[in-house]
Design a protein around this motif. Structure first.
Motif, PDB file in Angstrom:
ATOM      1  N   ARG A   1       0.457  -1.188  -0.376  1.00 53.48           N
ATOM      2  CA  ARG A   1      -0.133   0.253  -0.144  1.00 53.48           C
ATOM      3  C   ARG A   1       0.749   1.066   0.111  1.00 53.48           C
ATOM      4  NH1 ARG A   1      -1.597  -2.116   4.448  1.00 53.48           N
ATOM      5  NH2 ARG A   1      -1.447   0.025   6.119  1.00 53.48           N
TER       6      ARG A   1
ATOM      7  N   GLU B   1      -6.250  -5.306  -7.593  1.00 53.37           N
ATOM      8  CA  GLU B   1      -6.515  -6.103  -6.395  1.00 53.37           C
ATOM      9  C   GLU B   1      -7.238  -7.950  -6.404  1.00 53.37           C
ATOM     10  OE1 GLU B   1      -8.455  -1.337  -5.213  1.00 53.37           O
ATOM     11  OE2 GLU B   1      -9.813  -3.447  -5.847  1.00 53.37           O
TER      12      GLU B   1
ATOM     13  N   ASP C   1      -7.982 -11.157  -4.896  1.00 54.31           N
ATOM     14  CA  ASP C   1      -9.413 -11.784  -4.310  1.00 54.31           C
ATOM     15  C   ASP C   1      -9.091 -13.022  -4.447  1.00 54.31           C
ATOM     16  OD1 ASP C   1      -9.507  -8.924  -2.669  1.00 54.31           O
ATOM     17  OD2 ASP C   1     -11.245  -9.033  -4.567  1.00 54.31           O
TER      18      ASP C   1
ATOM     19  N   ARG D   1      -9.138 -10.118   0.818  1.00 52.61           N
ATOM     20  CA  ARG D   1      -8.461  -9.299  -0.418  1.00 52.61           C
ATOM     21  C   ARG D   1      -6.919 -10.090   0.196  1.00 52.61           C
ATOM     22  NH1 ARG D   1      -8.773  -4.850  -2.409  1.00 52.61           N
ATOM     23  NH2 ARG D   1     -10.758  -6.097  -3.723  1.00 52.61           N
TER      24      ARG D   1
ATOM     25  N   TYR E   1      -2.045  -6.346  -3.388  1.00 54.05           N
ATOM     26  CA  TYR E   1      -2.095  -5.303  -4.594  1.00 54.05           C
ATOM     27  C   TYR E   1      -1.336  -5.097  -5.024  1.00 54.05           C
ATOM     28  CZ  TYR E   1      -5.530  -3.490  -0.997  1.00 54.05           C
ATOM     29  OH  TYR E   1      -6.599  -3.482  -0.258  1.00 54.05           O
TER      30      TYR E   1
END
Ligand code: AVI
Length: 317
Positions: free
Chosen positions: A166, A249, A251, A276, A279
């Motif tokens: 992130r 993204e 999942d 999740r 990323y």
């Protein structure tokens, strides 16, 4: 080099248990992507890099080989290369062979097996290079054995691994690199760039299903290491490009309502519930420069653009 110093981090299985339980207690649930890389996960990632849809590794390797004369001229003679993660070593070989008389190499790697393998391979190829491997999680504060080496430090962080963090985590990592390179060093970072969303999405949904196997292997690892009973056939991989956030993204989606036992706890999943797990950020020059500047770094040179699809960026303080 006789032994690899560990940096005194906590018991890995206790850390896995803590992170998995914490992630499954959140709403929405999530699991950290760093746990993808057990032995099978690392082998599956290597297989991903050979899939026709996964352009990142091929494009970066070609770009690095082609840009090495310019990179070497910028970096200068006798630097000390510090690599965050040690990877399969192909890019490292290209870097070390192309630099002007590099003096030392420090791979920082959490997996002892990967660290040993890269040191053995590179030691044989570059016999004059001092090796200072460090068994450590590079997201944690590092105690790097740089003393006595002299020479400027070149941090090497290829592969767009930065994109798996992130933005706040990426800034923290870049700050740690800024500390490592000190006033006269540089960092060479590989970043995947914003481009046609279909090309990006295809890279994370290869036709052979290797990426899906890589994602679901996380559940197999949790079953094995934490005594859980995830039914791998009852979950699916889903990777979508979120254009507004410029990132993939990924999942793991529950295919039905179900209950799973994890480390002595009962965890309920609704049908279609998504957890999740990863990323993969894609950058523009502006978004990457903004992250770097929050960490006290500036981009001083670069190779590759949106046409190439992938970028190498050289940074200094
Ligand atoms: C390691 N990292 C940069 C890869 C990526 O592209 O985000 C991991 C990966 N996940 C699925 N495919 C590849």
């Amino acid at each position: 080099m006789n032994s690899i110093p560990a940096d005194g981090q906590a018991d890995p299985s206790a850390t896995l248990r803590r992170d998995v339980i914490a992630g499954l207690s959140r709403r929405p649930k999530r699991l950290p992507s760093k746990y993808f890389y057990d032995a099978r996960g690392s082998a599956l990632f290597e297989a991903i890099t050979r899939q026709p849809e996964y352009y990142l590794t091929r494009v970066e390797q070609g770009l690095l080989a082609q840009s090495m004369p310019a990179i070497a001229a910028r970096v200068g003679r006798q630097c000390h290369v510090v690599e965050y993660g040690s990877g399969s070593g192909l890019k490292t070989r290209t870097l070390l062979a192309g630099l002007d008389a590099p003096r030392a190499y420090t791979p920082v790697e959490i997996s002892p097996k990967a660290l040993n393998a890269s040191v053995a391979r590179l030691g044989a190829r570059f016999p004059g290079l001092a090796m200072h491997p460090l068994l450590a999680d590079f997201t944690q504060p590092l105690d790097l054995p740089l003393a006595g080496e002299g020479g400027r430090v070149l941090v090497f962080f290829p592969g767009s691994t930065l994109g798996n963090f992130r933005d706040d985590e990426a800034v923290a990592l870049l700050r740690s690199m800024a500390a490592t390179i000190a006033d006269d060093g540089m960092a060479l970072i590989g970043i995947d760039l914003v481009k046609n969303p279909r090309r990006i999405e295809a890279a994370y949904n290869d036709a052979a299903g290797i990426t899906a196997a890589f994602t679901l292997n996380l559940l197999a690892r949790i079953n094995r290491e934490l005594g859980a009973d995830f039914d791998l056939g009852a979950f699916a991989h889903r990777a979508r490009y979120a254009q507004e956030r410029e990132r993939i993204e990924t999942d793991i989606v529950s295919l039905r309502e179900q209950t799973v036992q994890v480390a002595g706890r009962t965890v309920d999943f609704a049908a279609d519930e998504a957890m999740r797990v990863e990323y993969s950020h894609k950058y523009r020059d502006e978004s990457f420069a903004a992250l770097a500047s929050q960490a006290g770094l500036r981009v001083i040179d670069g190779w590759g653009d949106q046409g190439t699809g992938f970028g190498l960026r050289l940074l200094s303080r």
